[in-house]
Design an enzyme around this catalytic site. Structure first.
Site, mmCIF file in Angstrom:
data_model
loop_
_atom_site.group_PDB
_atom_site.id
_atom_site.type_symbol
_atom_site.label_atom_id
_atom_site.label_comp_id
_atom_site.label_asym_id
_atom_site.label_seq_id
_atom_site.Cartn_x
_atom_site.Cartn_y
_atom_site.Cartn_z
ATOM 1 N N ASP A 106 31.246 45.371 38.694
ATOM 2 C CA ASP A 106 31.562 46.007 39.971
ATOM 3 C C ASP A 106 31.498 47.525 39.821
ATOM 4 O O ASP A 106 31.624 48.061 38.708
ATOM 5 C CB ASP A 106 32.977 45.623 40.422
ATOM 6 C CG ASP A 106 33.103 44.123 40.659
ATOM 7 O OD1 ASP A 106 32.081 43.482 40.948
ATOM 8 O OD2 ASP A 106 34.231 43.617 40.540
HETATM 9 N N1 URA Z 1 34.858 40.205 37.180
HETATM 10 C C1 URA Z 1 35.133 41.065 38.176
HETATM 11 O O1 URA Z 1 35.969 40.808 39.015
HETATM 12 N N2 URA Z 1 34.438 42.216 38.229
HETATM 13 C C2 URA Z 1 33.513 42.580 37.314
HETATM 14 O O2 URA Z 1 32.933 43.667 37.409
HETATM 15 C C3 URA Z 1 33.257 41.666 36.275
HETATM 16 C C4 URA Z 1 33.942 40.491 36.228
#
Ligand code: URA
Length: 241
Positions: A106
């Protein structure tokens, strides 16, 4: 990649014959690291140095594997019309090679991101059947406990019906920190699982992916090529030659 003769590297592109390459070098038209290549036997590592012919970069390495310490604020995509992507952290000659992130983090997640132009290896590493562990460090609002460990270990079913594979949860310190181990990579998975436990994530950082751990010497935003050993380990995990 390892050191390789310049004539062999250029020949591997299929663009010139050995004879033509010899002539190009003799005419001073082949450059590496800011100076003309003197002899066809000269050796360079194409993952480290861009060879140029008549001032144009030549891609010689069959594939490139990059470990990036992703900082917060960049999207894990190759292109985005509005936001800066992780590719903007790489030099132009690597951006031109068509590297892409192996799985996404993310925008606000930091940590280990692998980038490559090796499609089959990326595909293999992301396949749920390969069960490549991804380990995250998370800080949450609240205190995690044994019931959370058990819930993740059992395999959670989220509100929207998403079935998660059993996941590891190691509670750290006072319970507001943890390590989560996933064998899959569903959208916002760590955040959604911990939010469903009533302990929303406030910070998330990927520590490792299979045998590949984030290099502690890489500051956020910095990158390096994988070592030959790391590349071989990933390939053997992915079942790629
Ligand atoms: N899980 C999440 O919630 N975000 C990420 O970036 C990776 C795994």
């Amino acid at each position: 990649m390892a050191l390789e003769r310049v004539d062999k590297l250029l020949a591997s592109t299929g663009r010139w014959s050995r004879r033509e390459i010899k002539d190009l070098i003799r005419q001073g038209r082949v450059w590496a690291a800011g100076r003309p290549v003197a002899r066809p036997e000269e050796k360079w590592d194409p993952a480290e140095v861009e060879l140029q012919v008549d001032g144009q970069g030549v891609d010689c390495a069959p594939h490139v594997y990059v470990m990036l310490h992703k900082p917060a604020g960049l999207v894990s995509a190759t292109q985005d019309s509005r936001q800066a992507t992780v590719l903007s952290l790489l030099p132009e000659h690597l951006q031109r090679r068509g590297l892409f992130p192996v799985g996404r983090l993310d925008k606000d997640t930091t940590g280990l991101l692998l980038l490559t132009d090796d499609g089959p290896l990326a595909h293999a590493l992301l396949s749920p059947r390969k069960h490549v562990d991804k380990v995250y460090y998370a800080r949450v609002d609240g205190a995690l406990d044994r019931t959370d460990v058990e819930a993740l270990a059992a395999g959670m079913v989220l509100e929207d019906g998403l079935h998660c594979l059993p996941a590891g949860l190691e509670v750290l310190g006072d319970g507001s920190e943890c390590r989560v181990t996933l064998r899959e990579g569903k959208y916002h998975q760590v955040k959604r699982m911990l939010a469903a436990r009533g302990k929303p994530v406030v910070a998330l950082h990927r520590l490792s992916m299979g045998p590949l751990a984030l290099d502690g010497g890489l500051a956020p935003g910095n990158w390096r090529f994988l070592t030959e050993r790391e590349t071989a380990q990933l390939k053997s995990l992915g079942g790629c030659p």
